[in-house]
Design a protein around this motif. Structure first.
Motif, short mmCIF file in Angstrom:
data_model
loop_
_atom_site.label_atom_id
_atom_site.label_comp_id
_atom_site.label_asym_id
_atom_site.label_seq_id
_atom_site.Cartn_x
_atom_site.Cartn_y
_atom_site.Cartn_z
N GLU A 120 0.84 -1.21 0.00
CA GLU A 120 0.00 0.00 0.00
C GLU A 120 0.87 1.26 0.00
N ASP A 143 2.54 1.57 -3.50
CA ASP A 143 1.58 2.05 -4.51
C ASP A 143 1.32 3.54 -4.38
N ARG A 144 1.23 3.99 -3.12
CA ARG A 144 0.94 5.41 -2.88
C ARG A 144 2.12 6.28 -3.31
#
Length: 339
Positions: A301, A304-305
């Motif tokens: 996560e 991806d950010r």
């Protein structure tokens, strides 16, 4: 700034402004700490000399800093080839640069332009290529185009310094031969040159490169080509035409911009291999991030950010992740970076 970094104080210390001005004009700076690097101490002392003409010039400072960081050339131990770790995600570009370095052994020069937006890895690739050159005992000569000094002055200074490293006793006249007066004027005065003088200076550049090529293979690296002045563009075109046939690798770096005519014109020269650095693909960007995380696994996560916000720009991604960790946006838990 260098003095304060080394000593933790200012070189002239007075409680009132008049005493400070007197000290700067008439007294020696306070001694630097015992045990500090002698070469650095001597350099700082030269920067603080009362006579401005005796202080190091900007181009000389940059060249000497490179020599101090890298040494004037690669290892001299016969058969020695140090391991060089390649940057992640630029394998295609690295293969091209490695091939160009290897071709120098056979006297085959070339011209390469590295271009890309800020943070896409131009400097990283240049450092990698420089390590390859050092490993193979190839002479690395480096200059940066300056908005204040243009192209000629930094180039002449870098080449003059290279020859001075090899032959410290060489006089200015011996180095520049019949172009000595012109070269001295260009290096020591803030002056603009007439067309015929610029042509003479290019001739002086070629003579200097020929002198280095007598017994060495050479990479001439020119950074920040996007700062090139219009009158200097013809010099670059001349170098592209004349240096590769002499067995020189001319390596140029330029920031990409839709408005940059320099980028477009140099990339369009027939003899130039143009390597445009785009944003990294997602998988390569993740590999680069994990390599920068000092052994920690990065939560998907978080990765991806970071990728989404930086659009695959490797420098921006690395800096953003470091900033998040410093600000506790992400934490290290069980050897992983998580939100």
């Amino acid at each position: 700034v260098l003095y304060r970094m080394l000593a933790g104080r200012l070189p002239f210390d007075h409680h009132d402004i008049y005493g400070l001005f007197y000290s700067i004009q008439s007294t020696d700076p306070l001694p630097l700490p015992e045990g500090a690097d002698e070469g650095l101490k001597q350099f700082i002392e030269r920067c603080l000399l009362k006579d401005p003409a005796r202080r190091p010039r900007l181009a000389s400072v940059a060249t000497k800093a490179r020599v101090a960081e890298l040494g004037p050339r690669g290892p001299s131990v016969p058969g020695y080839r140090a391991a060089v770790v390649a940057p992640i995600g630029r394998e295609r570009e690295i293969r091209v640069l490695e091939d160009r370095i290897a071709a120098l052994a056979g006297g085959e020069g070339s011209a390469v332009l590295l271009a890309g937006e800020l943070g896409t890895g131009k400097s990283t690739l240049l450092r990698h290529t420089r390590r390859l050159a050092m490993r193979d005992a190839v002479r690395w000569v480096e200059a940066s185009v300056s908005e204040l000094e243009g192209l000629l002055r930094p180039l002449l200074e870098a080449l003059r310094q290279t020859i001075a490293d090899r032959a410290p006793s060489a006089s200015f006249q011996a180095v520049f031969e019949s172009a000595a007066d012109l070269a001295r004027k260009l290096l020591e005065e803030q002056t603009s040159l007439r067309v015929e003088q610029r042509e003479q200076s290019v001739w002086a550049l070629e003579r200097l490169i020929d002198a280095i090529l007598d017994d060495e293979r050479v990479v001439l690296c020119v950074e920040d080509l996007h700062r090139l002045l219009p009158e200097d563009q013809r010099i670059v075109e001349h170098l592209v035409r004349h240096l590769p046939p002499k067995g020189v690798l001319l390596l140029m770096a330029c920031r990409s911009s839709p408005d940059s005519t320099v980028h477009r014109d140099v990339a369009g020269l027939r003899a130039v291999t143009h390597l445009e650095l785009a944003a990294l693909p997602r998988a390569e960007a993740f590999r680069r991030l994990e390599a920068s995380a000092r052994g920690a696994r990065i939560d998907s996560e978080v990765a991806d950010r970071v990728y989404s916000l930086t659009q695959g720009n490797p420098l921006f991604a690395t800096e953003l992740l470091a900033h998040w960790e410093a600000c506790a946006v992400v934490d290290r838990r069980h050897n992983a970076l998580v939100r």
